[in-house]
Design a protein around this motif. Structure first.
Motif, PDB file in Angstrom:
ATOM      1  N   ALA A 102       0.832  -1.202   0.000  1.00  0.00           N
ATOM      2  CA  ALA A 102       0.000   0.000   0.000  1.00  0.00           C
ATOM      3  C   ALA A 102       0.872   1.260   0.000  1.00  0.00           C
ATOM      4  CB  ALA A 102      -0.926   0.008   1.213  1.00  0.00           C
ATOM      5  N   GLY A 103       1.967   1.236   0.771  1.00  0.00           N
ATOM      6  CA  GLY A 103       2.846   2.400   0.821  1.00  0.00           C
ATOM      7  C   GLY A 103       3.503   2.684  -0.513  1.00  0.00           C
ATOM      8  N   ALA A 104       4.043   1.635  -1.146  1.00  0.00           N
ATOM      9  CA  ALA A 104       4.690   1.825  -2.446  1.00  0.00           C
ATOM     10  C   ALA A 104       3.682   2.280  -3.491  1.00  0.00           C
ATOM     11  CB  ALA A 104       5.374   0.531  -2.877  1.00  0.00           C
ATOM     12  N   THR A 105       2.483   1.684  -3.449  1.00  0.00           N
ATOM     13  CA  THR A 105       1.447   2.068  -4.414  1.00  0.00           C
ATOM     14  C   THR A 105       1.047   3.527  -4.230  1.00  0.00           C
ATOM     15  OG1 THR A 105       0.589  -0.201  -4.474  1.00  0.00           O
ATOM     16  CG2 THR A 105      -0.884   1.554  -5.240  1.00  0.00           C
ATOM     17  N   ALA A 106       0.897   3.945  -2.971  1.00  0.00           N
ATOM     18  CA  ALA A 106       0.504   5.331  -2.704  1.00  0.00           C
ATOM     19  C   ALA A 106       1.575   6.303  -3.174  1.00  0.00           C
ATOM     20  CB  ALA A 106       0.237   5.515  -1.211  1.00  0.00           C
ATOM     21  N   ALA A 107       2.846   6.035  -2.839  1.00  0.00           N
ATOM     22  CA  ALA A 107       3.927   6.936  -3.231  1.00  0.00           C
ATOM     23  C   ALA A 107       4.032   7.022  -4.747  1.00  0.00           C
ATOM     24  CB  ALA A 107       5.249   6.466  -2.631  1.00  0.00           C
ATOM     25  N   PHE A 108       3.974   5.866  -5.412  1.00  0.00           N
ATOM     26  CA  PHE A 108       4.080   5.858  -6.864  1.00  0.00           C
ATOM     27  C   PHE A 108       2.878   6.541  -7.503  1.00  0.00           C
ATOM     28  CE2 PHE A 108       4.024   3.615 -11.070  1.00  0.00           C
ATOM     29  CZ  PHE A 108       5.230   4.142 -11.530  1.00  0.00           C
ATOM     30  N   SER A 109       1.697   6.334  -6.944  1.00  0.00           N
ATOM     31  CA  SER A 109       0.493   6.963  -7.494  1.00  0.00           C
ATOM     32  C   SER A 109       0.550   8.478  -7.349  1.00  0.00           C
ATOM     33  CB  SER A 109      -0.750   6.415  -6.783  1.00  0.00           C
ATOM     34  OG  SER A 109      -0.876   5.015  -6.991  1.00  0.00           O
ATOM     35  N   ILE A 110       1.024   8.954  -6.187  1.00  0.00           N
ATOM     36  CA  ILE A 110       1.157  10.400  -5.982  1.00  0.00           C
ATOM     37  C   ILE A 110       2.136  10.984  -6.992  1.00  0.00           C
ATOM     38  CG2 ILE A 110       1.995  12.165  -4.385  1.00  0.00           C
ATOM     39  CD1 ILE A 110       0.907  10.373  -2.111  1.00  0.00           C
ATOM     40  N   PHE A 111       3.259  10.275  -7.192  1.00  0.00           N
ATOM     41  CA  PHE A 111       4.240  10.752  -8.179  1.00  0.00           C
ATOM     42  C   PHE A 111       3.627  10.798  -9.573  1.00  0.00           C
ATOM     43  CE2 PHE A 111       7.377   9.623 -11.442  1.00  0.00           C
ATOM     44  CZ  PHE A 111       8.208  10.727 -11.353  1.00  0.00           C
ATOM     45  N   THR A 156      15.110  15.654  -2.976  1.00  0.00           N
ATOM     46  CA  THR A 156      14.003  16.192  -2.180  1.00  0.00           C
ATOM     47  C   THR A 156      12.705  15.475  -2.525  1.00  0.00           C
ATOM     48  OG1 THR A 156      15.063  18.360  -2.073  1.00  0.00           O
ATOM     49  CG2 THR A 156      12.708  18.267  -1.603  1.00  0.00           C
ATOM     50  N   THR A 157      12.419  15.373  -3.814  1.00  0.00           N
ATOM     51  CA  THR A 157      11.198  14.683  -4.248  1.00  0.00           C
ATOM     52  C   THR A 157      11.208  13.231  -3.804  1.00  0.00           C
ATOM     53  OG1 THR A 157      10.951  16.122  -6.181  1.00  0.00           O
ATOM     54  CG2 THR A 157       9.873  13.973  -6.276  1.00  0.00           C
ATOM     55  N   LEU A 158      12.338  12.562  -3.966  1.00  0.00           N
ATOM     56  CA  LEU A 158      12.429  11.142  -3.609  1.00  0.00           C
ATOM     57  C   LEU A 158      12.181  10.925  -2.123  1.00  0.00           C
ATOM     58  CD1 LEU A 158      13.118   8.221  -4.353  1.00  0.00           C
ATOM     59  CD2 LEU A 158      15.534   8.783  -3.954  1.00  0.00           C
ATOM     60  N   LEU A 159      12.821  11.726  -1.280  1.00  0.00           N
ATOM     61  CA  LEU A 159      12.670  11.532   0.163  1.00  0.00           C
ATOM     62  C   LEU A 159      11.264  11.864   0.640  1.00  0.00           C
ATOM     63  CD1 LEU A 159      16.102  12.865   1.478  1.00  0.00           C
ATOM     64  CD2 LEU A 159      15.372  10.503   1.131  1.00  0.00           C
ATOM     65  N   LEU A 160      10.644  12.879   0.057  1.00  0.00           N
ATOM     66  CA  LEU A 160       9.261  13.185   0.433  1.00  0.00           C
ATOM     67  C   LEU A 160       8.327  12.055   0.029  1.00  0.00           C
ATOM     68  CD1 LEU A 160       9.129  16.989  -0.473  1.00  0.00           C
ATOM     69  CD2 LEU A 160       9.156  15.983   1.819  1.00  0.00           C
ATOM     70  N   ILE A 184       2.369  18.602   1.096  1.00  0.00           N
ATOM     71  CA  ILE A 184       2.210  20.015   0.744  1.00  0.00           C
ATOM     72  C   ILE A 184       3.532  20.625   0.294  1.00  0.00           C
ATOM     73  CG2 ILE A 184       2.635  21.089   2.991  1.00  0.00           C
ATOM     74  CD1 ILE A 184       0.209  22.808   2.517  1.00  0.00           C
ATOM     75  N   THR A 185       4.651  20.122   0.799  1.00  0.00           N
ATOM     76  CA  THR A 185       5.950  20.622   0.331  1.00  0.00           C
ATOM     77  C   THR A 185       6.386  19.940  -0.954  1.00  0.00           C
ATOM     78  OG1 THR A 185       7.062  19.055   1.819  1.00  0.00           O
ATOM     79  CG2 THR A 185       6.737  21.308   2.622  1.00  0.00           C
ATOM     80  N   LEU A 186       5.755  18.828  -1.293  1.00  0.00           N
ATOM     81  CA  LEU A 186       6.058  18.133  -2.543  1.00  0.00           C
ATOM     82  C   LEU A 186       5.390  18.801  -3.746  1.00  0.00           C
ATOM     83  CD1 LEU A 186       7.328  15.616  -3.947  1.00  0.00           C
ATOM     84  CD2 LEU A 186       5.190  14.408  -3.438  1.00  0.00           C
ATOM     85  N   VAL A 187       4.215  19.362  -3.546  1.00  0.00           N
ATOM     86  CA  VAL A 187       3.430  19.913  -4.658  1.00  0.00           C
ATOM     87  C   VAL A 187       4.214  20.930  -5.491  1.00  0.00           C
ATOM     88  CG1 VAL A 187       1.423  21.354  -5.215  1.00  0.00           C
ATOM     89  CG2 VAL A 187       1.181  19.420  -3.645  1.00  0.00           C
TER      90      VAL A 187
END
Length: 866
Positions: A502-511, A562-566, A610-613
């Motif tokens: 779920a975590g990997a899917t969420a991070a990848f989906s957000i990206f 920065t993007t990767l760590l967020l 919010i800092t990723l946007v």
């Protein structure tokens, strides 16, 4: 000490009156808070002052806009009485169990006493800071003071625009209504109210943070045993330090080396922050010392002027230019420096800007989100209405914040649904969408008069193609919280269970979502002529996409950490919060984390998101770069990271269900380092403002302490003449003519600033921002007309201008008579027509007002007819 004692005798009553007024607002709504914030252990007591200002301010404003109240002290008091009666009525009328007041006091007396003492200490201490250096010169203070003055003078709502006669304020001005109301009730002028408002915002933000963190920790136990009160209070105070006092790492990592000249060029290249690329050339002063390491250390009293300001400009966006030998993308820094304010900087700068005015209310919104989670049931109709009122109030305070916290409230309700043992079903998603729709509809409906008249410079969303935030600069900005949260997230991940899928899917989906939006906007920009110039101007200037795409990809690689760590942080949070496959669909919490842990992780996710946007998109405005998007998003990210960090400290040091020798060995020294480095900024910054900039260091008897910063804005003659007119004129049906000049210059817009009386035109650049596409229609020929009014030598020639704008007084002060470094004085012969035809009032030295009389207009009419 004698000066401070004299100040307390002279102005101490003002501080007491503001303490009393804000406390009474909290008293008025607290019975209602116990019903609407019943999920919080303290029943909303610590947050009640801010709730009171919100509700009383809203009732006063809406009744004023609808014509039921005038803008005067009696109406403000009536609004408070309406809220008091309504609060007690709803306390008895709403369904549900009412609290046992005796038990509530016994359970919460520690936090009540702490909160009361903290509010007094914070309010007084920052009032003293402002009284030691009350200057209202520089930045946007004149604009903000003008709004407070205009609200105080306006007889009805919406208040007059002090810099555009004939029109109401076209800006989010709820905070200025609150500031003006408190000033009116306490019987003080707007310059004093300005500095008191800064002190109040400092105190309320710290108080609310104490309340949120306290309630978060008191709800953190897994086995039904509340966390110790002492620990909750102590960490709540630490959370307040994180939010309102802590500075970023600009001072220890950049400013000290820069000002001391102890690092080489390669060091500054590594950080690459704005305006700090190599050390300044200095002649060592006698006061310079050498530390134990043998390195020169410059006395902070000799540092360059406003060095502390650079902490809000560490993000250095560079344009795409070319690839260097090591694969880096080199380019010039953008013209409009990116802003990365944080609360302590805002309080030190002392601008009463909307993002600062909204700060206590954003912390309140986080408290409301926590309440949603801790009630363990869907929000009631009354609670939903209140959440909508708060969300709309945030939009009226600072439009940027409203949508952010609507999403936070929806997310908190989503987390609650996950924590009761149900993975989000289609029905849950629909109910969350409905909840969000109702909140948004309520926010707009309750504040409809504001939204109908509001105009903005914002005009769409721009893809972030050129820019990417270097992690070194992101670390300078958020380093204190990164150091505290990274070990906490690692420990949470090790505790598990973790739903990594779920975590990997969420991070990848957000990206994919953010990258997809960025690509889609780029495609739209290339196809729609209206947006092409804005979106793709830099592409065309560099020979098209064939040349630019390699540069974009190179920058994303070199500055992509920065993007990767967020994204990793978001993935860890989702993996920790979402139940893994095979979890039973129970009605109780099947997870091995408490509601407080879930909420703290949720805050990390909100701050990371919010800092990723801005790495993918930003709001289009007059600046054309992401200056404001990073500014407003990072500001909220700071608050969320700070609250989550306070909980991380508790979890790893004091929560015996979580902490152990290893976590304490990691987090305790980290906390000490964070406090030592982060508190350098307020320690040195406050000293600089209070002693160096004020001149007290060189002459302790230079000036008395006072909250009145009005005289700092203009020459003494101008000030005396303007204050004379302020006393002479009653009401708001008056128009003043004065010189028009550049923005950010306190020599212009002075009468509107100090009195709230409308002038023909103030800072043009700001009016363009506030009124957007309507500016040209509204402003018309005002600038040219004012120039002609002063320079023309014939009274009958300028009479049509006087009549067009219904001018009552014409100001001839220092600026009009002598000009400034940027603007020439008016034609001296042009004043003769005023001398011959108008009446002089409020003259002090060479500064005076000419009053336009009906007789003068009649004479001009006769001359024209002849």
């Amino acid at each position: 000490m004698g000066l401070i004692y004299d100040w307390i005798l002279f102005e101490g009553g003002i501080i007491v009156s503001w303490w009393l007024l804000v406390t009474l607002a909290g008293v008025a709504v607290f019975p209602l808070c116990t019903r609407l914030l019943s999920g919080l252990p303290d029943k909303g007591y610590v947050l009640s002052r801010t709730v009171g200002l919100l509700v009383v301010g809203y009732v006063f404003w809406i009744l004023g806009v609808l014509g039921f109240l005038r803008n005067n002290p009696g109406s403000i008091a009536f609004a408070w009485f309406v809220v008091l009666v309504g609060s007690w009525t709803l306390y008895f009328a709403l369904p549900g169990e009412r609290i046992n007041w005796r038990e509530w006091w016994q359970e919460n007396r520690a936090i009540i006493i702490t909160a009361e003492l903290l509010f007094v200490v914070l309010l007084f201490s920052w009032a003293l800071v402002r009284a030691s250096h009350p200057s209202l010169v520089a930045t946007e203070k004149p604009m903000e003071l003008a709004f407070i003055s205009a609200v105080q003078r306006s007889e009805a709502f919406p208040p007059n625009d002090p810099w555009m006669s004939g029109y109401a304020i076209s800006y989010y001005h709820f905070g200025y209504i609150i500031a003006a109301s408190l000033s009116t009730l306490s019987g003080i002028d707007s310059p004093v109210g300005f500095n008191m408002m800064i002190a109040l915002l400092f105190a309320l933000t710290g108080l609310n943070t104490l309340g949120v963190v306290y309630n978060l920790i008191r709800s953190s136990a897994m086995r039904g045993i509340a966390a110790p009160r002492g620990a909750a209070v102590s960490v709540g105070l630490l959370g307040s330090v994180f939010v309102i006092l802590l500075g970023n790492f600009q001072v220890p990592f950049i400013e000290v080396p820069y000002q001391s000249g102890i690092q080489n060029e390669a060091y500054y290249d590594f950080w690459d922050v704005q305006d700090r690329f190599d050390s300044p050339t200095r002649v060592p002063a006698e006061e310079d010392t050498v530390n134990v390491l043998g390195m020169p250390v410059l006395d902070p009293g000799q540092w360059s002027f406003w060095w502390w300001f650079r902490a809000s400009r560490v993000i250095n966006d560079r344009e795409l230019t070319e690839l260097t030998a090591d694969g880096m993308v080199q380019g010039q820094s953008v013209g409009a420096n990116v802003i990365n304010e944080f609360p302590q900087f805002s309080f030190l700068l002392a601008d009463v800007h909307p993002h600062v005015l909204a700060l206590p209310f954003t912390v309140l919104a986080i408290g409301l989100a926590l309440n949603i989670l801790l009630t363990w049931r869907p929000p009631t109709r009354a609670e939903t209405f209140f959440y909508g009122l708060a969300a709309g109030g945030l939009m009226f305070l600072n439009v940027w914040d409203g949508p952010i916290y609507v999403v936070v409230l929806i997310g908190a309700e989503g987390l609650r649904r996950v924590m009761v043992g149900r993975r989000l079903t289609v029905d849950d998603v629909w109910r969350l969408a409905l909840f969000g729709g109702v909140l948004t509809a309520l926010a707009f409906a309750l504040y409809l008069p504001f939204f109908i008249s509001f105009r903005s410079q914002a005009s769409g969303i721009i893809p972030t193609l050129q820019y990417a935030t270097s992690f070194t600069q992101f670390f300078i900005m958020f380093g204190p919280f990164i150091l505290l949260l990274v070990p906490y997230l690692i420990v949470e991940a090790l505790r598990g269970p973790m739903n990594w899928r779920a975590g990997a899917t969420a991070a990848f989906s957000i990206f994919l979502l953010l990258a997809g939006v960025m690509i889609l906007l780029t495609a739209v920009g290339s196809l729609v002529p209206e947006f092409r110039q804005t979106v793709l101007r830099f592409v065309e200037a560099r020979g098209g996409f064939d040349n630019v795409i390699p540069l974009i990809l190179a920058r994303r690689v070199t500055d992509g950490l920065t993007t990767l760590l967020l994204l990793i942080a978001l993935g860890i949070v989702v993996a920790r919060l979402v139940p893994g496959p095979g979890k039973q669909q129970e009605t109780t919490n099947p997870l091995n984390y408490s509601a407080s842990t879930g909420f703290a992780l949720f805050m990390v996710a909100c701050a990371a998101g919010i800092t990723l946007v801005p790495e993918f998109v930003y709001l289009r405005d007059n600046f054309g770069v992401r200056i404001n998007t990073i500014f407003k998003f990072y500001y909220q990210g700071w608050v969320m990271f700070a609250i989550a960090s306070a909980y991380a400290v508790y979890a790893m040091l004091l929560n015996w269900d979580f902490s152990n020798a290893i976590t304490r060995a990691v987090q305790l020294p980290t906390l000490v380092i964070v406090l030592l480095l982060g508190l350098l900024y307020p320690s040195l910054g406050i000293h600089n403002r209070v002693y160096i900039e004020s001149g007290r260091a060189s002459n302790p008897q230079l000036q008395d302490f006072t909250l009145d910063g009005g005289p700092s804005l203009v020459s003494q003659d101008d000030y005396d003449a303007i204050m004379c007119l302020d006393q002479l004129v009653e009401g708001d049906d008056v128009v003043i003519a004065e010189a028009i000049g550049p923005a950010y210059r306190n020599q212009f817009g002075r009468v509107g600033v100090l009195t709230g009386m409308p002038i023909i035109l103030g800072w043009e650049g700001h009016q363009r921002q506030w009124r957007g596409s309507t500016y040209n229609m509204v402003a018309g020929t005002r600038r040219d007309d004012v120039e002609r009014l002063y320079n023309d030598t014939f009274w009958d020639s300028v009479t049509p201008i006087v009549e067009r704008y219904d001018i009552d007084y014409i100001f001839y002060g220092t600026t009009e008579r002598f000009g400034t470094g940027e603007v020439d004085p008016f034609n001296p012969a042009g004043e003769d027509k005023f001398i011959e035809n108008l009446e002089v009032v409020c003259q002090h030295g060479e500064s005076l007002f000419y009053r336009v009389t009906p007789r003068a207009l009649e004479i001009a009419g006769a001359d024209i007819s002849d």
